[in-house]
Structures are given as structure tokens and as C-alpha cells.
Write an enzyme that holds these catalytic residues in place. Structure first.
Site, PDB file in Angstrom:
ATOM      1  N   SER A   7      10.970  20.418  15.095  1.00  0.00           N
ATOM      2  CA  SER A   7      10.893  19.362  14.089  1.00  0.00           C
ATOM      3  C   SER A   7       9.609  19.545  13.300  1.00  0.00           C
ATOM      4  CB  SER A   7      10.879  17.990  14.764  1.00  0.00           C
ATOM      5  OG  SER A   7      10.389  17.037  13.839  1.00  0.00           O
ATOM      6  N   HIS A  32      14.484  21.775  12.120  1.00  0.00           N
ATOM      7  CA  HIS A  32      14.887  20.356  12.142  1.00  0.00           C
ATOM      8  C   HIS A  32      13.992  19.576  11.184  1.00  0.00           C
ATOM      9  CE1 HIS A  32      16.722  16.783  14.013  1.00  0.00           C
ATOM     10  NE2 HIS A  32      15.524  16.224  13.890  1.00  0.00           N
ATOM     11  N   ASP A  34      13.108  15.987   9.475  1.00  0.00           N
ATOM     12  CA  ASP A  34      13.215  14.536   9.670  1.00  0.00           C
ATOM     13  C   ASP A  34      12.876  13.788   8.393  1.00  0.00           C
ATOM     14  OD1 ASP A  34      13.886  14.223  12.490  1.00  0.00           O
ATOM     15  OD2 ASP A  34      11.945  15.172  12.883  1.00  0.00           O
ATOM     16  N   MET A  36      12.643  10.214   6.557  1.00  0.00           N
ATOM     17  CA  MET A  36      12.506   8.787   6.908  1.00  0.00           C
ATOM     18  C   MET A  36      12.200   7.975   5.669  1.00  0.00           C
ATOM     19  SD  MET A  36      10.088   9.237  10.229  1.00  0.00           S
ATOM     20  CE  MET A  36      10.571  10.288  11.598  1.00  0.00           C
ATOM     21  N   HIS A  65      17.982  15.693   9.386  1.00  0.00           N
ATOM     22  CA  HIS A  65      18.195  14.449  10.131  1.00  0.00           C
ATOM     23  C   HIS A  65      17.786  13.285   9.239  1.00  0.00           C
ATOM     24  CE1 HIS A  65      16.863  11.920  13.907  1.00  0.00           C
ATOM     25  NE2 HIS A  65      17.887  11.382  13.268  1.00  0.00           N
ATOM     26  N   MET A  67      17.107   9.715   8.535  1.00  0.00           N
ATOM     27  CA  MET A  67      16.828   8.377   9.080  1.00  0.00           C
ATOM     28  C   MET A  67      16.620   7.461   7.889  1.00  0.00           C
ATOM     29  SD  MET A  67      14.460   9.684  12.189  1.00  0.00           S
ATOM     30  CE  MET A  67      14.289  11.300  11.432  1.00  0.00           C
ATOM     31  N   MET A 136      19.716  10.534  20.264  1.00  0.00           N
ATOM     32  CA  MET A 136      18.279  10.252  20.161  1.00  0.00           C
ATOM     33  C   MET A 136      17.757   9.854  21.538  1.00  0.00           C
ATOM     34  SD  MET A 136      17.320  10.865  17.113  1.00  0.00           S
ATOM     35  CE  MET A 136      15.617  10.367  17.429  1.00  0.00           C
ATOM     36  N   PHE A 142       8.940   8.330  14.868  1.00  0.00           N
ATOM     37  CA  PHE A 142       7.671   9.012  15.129  1.00  0.00           C
ATOM     38  C   PHE A 142       7.861  10.178  16.094  1.00  0.00           C
ATOM     39  CE2 PHE A 142       7.055   4.524  14.329  1.00  0.00           C
ATOM     40  CZ  PHE A 142       6.152   4.536  13.277  1.00  0.00           C
ATOM     41  N   GLY A 143       7.045  11.196  15.913  1.00  0.00           N
ATOM     42  CA  GLY A 143       7.001  12.279  16.883  1.00  0.00           C
ATOM     43  C   GLY A 143       6.100  11.865  18.051  1.00  0.00           C
ATOM     44  N   GLY A 144       6.136  12.657  19.101  1.00  0.00           N
ATOM     45  CA  GLY A 144       5.199  12.472  20.203  1.00  0.00           C
ATOM     46  C   GLY A 144       5.473  11.284  21.113  1.00  0.00           C
ATOM     47  N   ASP A 174      17.197  14.829  20.658  1.00  0.00           N
ATOM     48  CA  ASP A 174      15.994  14.754  19.825  1.00  0.00           C
ATOM     49  C   ASP A 174      15.061  13.664  20.319  1.00  0.00           C
ATOM     50  OD1 ASP A 174      14.144  14.654  17.761  1.00  0.00           O
ATOM     51  OD2 ASP A 174      15.580  14.070  16.208  1.00  0.00           O
ATOM     52  N   GLY A 175      13.856  14.074  20.713  1.00  0.00           N
ATOM     53  CA  GLY A 175      12.819  13.105  21.037  1.00  0.00           C
ATOM     54  C   GLY A 175      12.246  13.261  22.431  1.00  0.00           C
ATOM     55  N   GLY A 176      10.956  13.587  22.492  1.00  0.00           N
ATOM     56  CA  GLY A 176      10.262  13.622  23.780  1.00  0.00           C
ATOM     57  C   GLY A 176      10.645  14.774  24.686  1.00  0.00           C
ATOM     58  N   GLY A 196       9.300  18.608  18.599  1.00  0.00           N
ATOM     59  CA  GLY A 196       8.241  18.553  17.591  1.00  0.00           C
ATOM     60  C   GLY A 196       6.905  18.870  18.207  1.00  0.00           C
TER      61      GLY A 196
HETATM   62  C1  DX5 Z   1      11.882  11.134  15.684  1.00  0.00           C
HETATM   63  C2  DX5 Z   1      12.338  12.442  15.082  1.00  0.00           C
HETATM   64  C3  DX5 Z   1      12.128  13.602  15.980  1.00  0.00           C
HETATM   65  C4  DX5 Z   1      10.708  13.836  16.367  1.00  0.00           C
HETATM   66  C5  DX5 Z   1      10.650  14.766  17.548  1.00  0.00           C
HETATM   67  O1  DX5 Z   1      12.204  10.111  14.814  1.00  0.00           O
HETATM   68  O2  DX5 Z   1      13.713  12.380  14.778  1.00  0.00           O
HETATM   69  O3  DX5 Z   1      12.733  14.758  15.450  1.00  0.00           O
HETATM   70  O4  DX5 Z   1       9.935  14.327  15.334  1.00  0.00           O
HETATM   71  O5  DX5 Z   1       9.327  14.902  17.937  1.00  0.00           O
HETATM   72  P1  DX5 Z   1       8.898  15.036  19.463  1.00  0.00           P
HETATM   73  O6  DX5 Z   1       9.532  16.268  19.994  1.00  0.00           O
HETATM   74  O7  DX5 Z   1       7.414  15.118  19.383  1.00  0.00           O
HETATM   75  O8  DX5 Z   1       9.394  13.802  20.169  1.00  0.00           O
HETATM   76 ZN    ZN Z   2      14.860  14.267  14.280  1.00  0.00          ZN
END
Ligand code: DX5
Ligand code: ZN
Length: 217
Positions: A7, A32, A34, A36, A65, A67, A136, A142-144, A174-176, A196
Site C-alpha cells: 500500500s 495497492h 488507497d 480516501m 481501493h 474509500m 478489511m 489509516f495505515g499502521g 488489507d490492514g495490519g 503498508g
Molecule cells: C487502510 C488502507 C490500507 C492500509 C494498510 O485504510 O486501506 O491499505 O494502508 O496499511 P498497513 O499495512 O500499515 O495496515
Molecule cells: Zn487499502
């Protein structure tokens, strides 16, 4: 074989082109992206002009993706910007069937993403029309963030629907995701793994991707 989809939300935006170029040489499989809107999710990232500007930097497929609220309004723009897969959120679109068919009418792959709180059962009727489902494993925005553990159960449920209704379906998560939980999500049935922070941390993109692929085995 699983695919790693970094991401670029976690990339260094001051040198986004360089980071995207590196991905191809670092064993990434998909980019990927994102998007938003500050409405569907409480954050604003980047949009169509940014995607266009990096399209010719890499041959890797673009997994976009969205959002954003009512994504149907912008599908053609994202196709023209170079998307290969377009994912819309079930929760963001009152006419999800129309939007999925609209995406496919451009010859682009169509996917639905489900927020953590949305049950997999809502996909039952539409699953034969989909190219991909995105589970999800964090609340988007948010990432991280930390992996929500019940996402693994949801991936298994999608896998059951896949067996019954659409054997070609791709399952993405996707996520974490990191080296500690990637094996669990792969064993649950996910094939496209978005990461990400786990890919971009410390700037060691190649090593990070290789570690993820190794940990998934
Ligand atoms: C969250 C995004 C993800 C995110 C993943 O809204 O859709 O793609 O950036 O980041 P990590 O891998 O750090 O959770
Ligand atoms: Zn994403």
C-alpha cells in the site's frame, strides 16, 4: 502463490515515483492504491492525478481501493488513470450491483471491500459477478493499525462462498498484516496480501517483502 500488494499510503510521498519504481524490482506483485475522501473514512489521501502520474513508472497492476462515498461517480476517471482492479466499499454504495457491472464494462476487474463490522453474508448473491473480495482487517482510514483477529474467520467464510459460487474469485486482505500474522491470513484463504507499514518500514522494501513471503510459507 500469494501476491504481495504494497500500500503506497505508507510510501514517502516526497519521492513517490522512486518508491513505486522500486516495488517492481523488490518482488512486489501488485501496487495497492488507497484513495480516501474524508467522508467515507476520516482521512484524505490522494486522487486521480497522482495515480496518473505514477502509471507509467511501473508495469505492475494497479489495485485501486476506493474509500469514497458513491464511488460510481468516478469509475471512468479511475479507469482512465490506469486502474487494473477497482475496489468499492459495500457500505459506500446504495447500488453496488450497478457499480460492479459498470466497472466490468470497462474491462477492468471489479471488487467489493467489506469493513470489519459488515458480515460476509451480504455478498452471497453478488459473488458470481465479482473478480475479487477485499476483507478489511482494520477499520479503513489509516495505515499502521492492529489486525482485527476475527477477519481470519471472515476470510474463511469468503473462501466457502468462493468454493460454492465463484472458483475464480480472488480473496484479498488489507490492514495490519505483518510477518507475525501473514501465515494465518494465507491459511484462511487470502491470496492478495496488502501491506503498508510492513513493506515500507525502515526503507528496506526488498527485505521486507521477502520476509513477508517467507513468513507466509
Ligand atoms: C487502510 C488502507 C490500507 C492500509 C494498510 O485504510 O486501506 O491499505 O494502508 O496499511 P498497513 O499495512 O500499515 O495496515
Ligand atoms: Zn487499502
Amino acid at each position: 502463490m500469494i501476491k504481495i500488494a504494497p500500500s503506497i499510503l505508507s510510501a514517502d510521498f516526497s519521492k513517490l515515483g522512486e518508491d513505486v519504481k522500486k516495488l517492481e524490482m523488490c518482488n512486489a506483485d501488485v501496487v495497492h492504491i488507497d484513495v480516501m475522501d474524508g467522508m467515507f473514512v476520516p482521512n484524505i489521501s490522494f486522487g486521480i492525478p497522482v495515480i496518473k502520474s505514477i502509471r507509467n513508472i511501473t508495469k505492475l497492476p494497479f489495485d485501486v481501493h476506493l474509500m469514497i462515498e458513491e464511488p460510481g461517480r468516478y469509475i471512468e476517471d479511475f479507469v482512465k488513470a490506469g486502474a487494473d482492479i477497482i475496489t468499492v466499499h459495500y457500505e459506500a454504495d446504495r447500488h453496488i450491483d450497478r457499480t460492479i457491472n459498470y466497472i466490468k464494462s470497462f474491462g477492468v476487474k471489479a471488487a467489493i471491500a467489506l469493513n470489519p463490522g459488515t458480515p460476509v453474508s451480504v455478498l452471497k448473491d453478488i459473488i458470481p459477478s465479482l473478480d475479487m473480495v477485499l476483507i478489511m482487517s482494520v477499520n479503513p482510514g489509516f495505515g499502521g493499525q492492529k489486525y482485527i483477529s476475527y477477519a481470519s474467520k471472515k476470510i474463511k467464510e469468503v473462501n466457502e462462498l468462493k468454493e460454492e459460487y465463484n472458483k475464480n474469485l480472488i480473496i484479498e486482505v488489507d490492514g495490519g498484516i505483518d510477518v507475525h500474522n501473514i501465515k494465518e491470513v494465507v491459511q484462511s484463504g487470502a491470496e492478495y496480501i496488502v501491506a503498508g507499514s510492513a513493506v515500507f518500514k525502515n526503507g528496506n522494501i526488498e527485505e521486507n517483502i521477502n520476509n513477508l513471503k517467507e513468513a507466509a510459507k
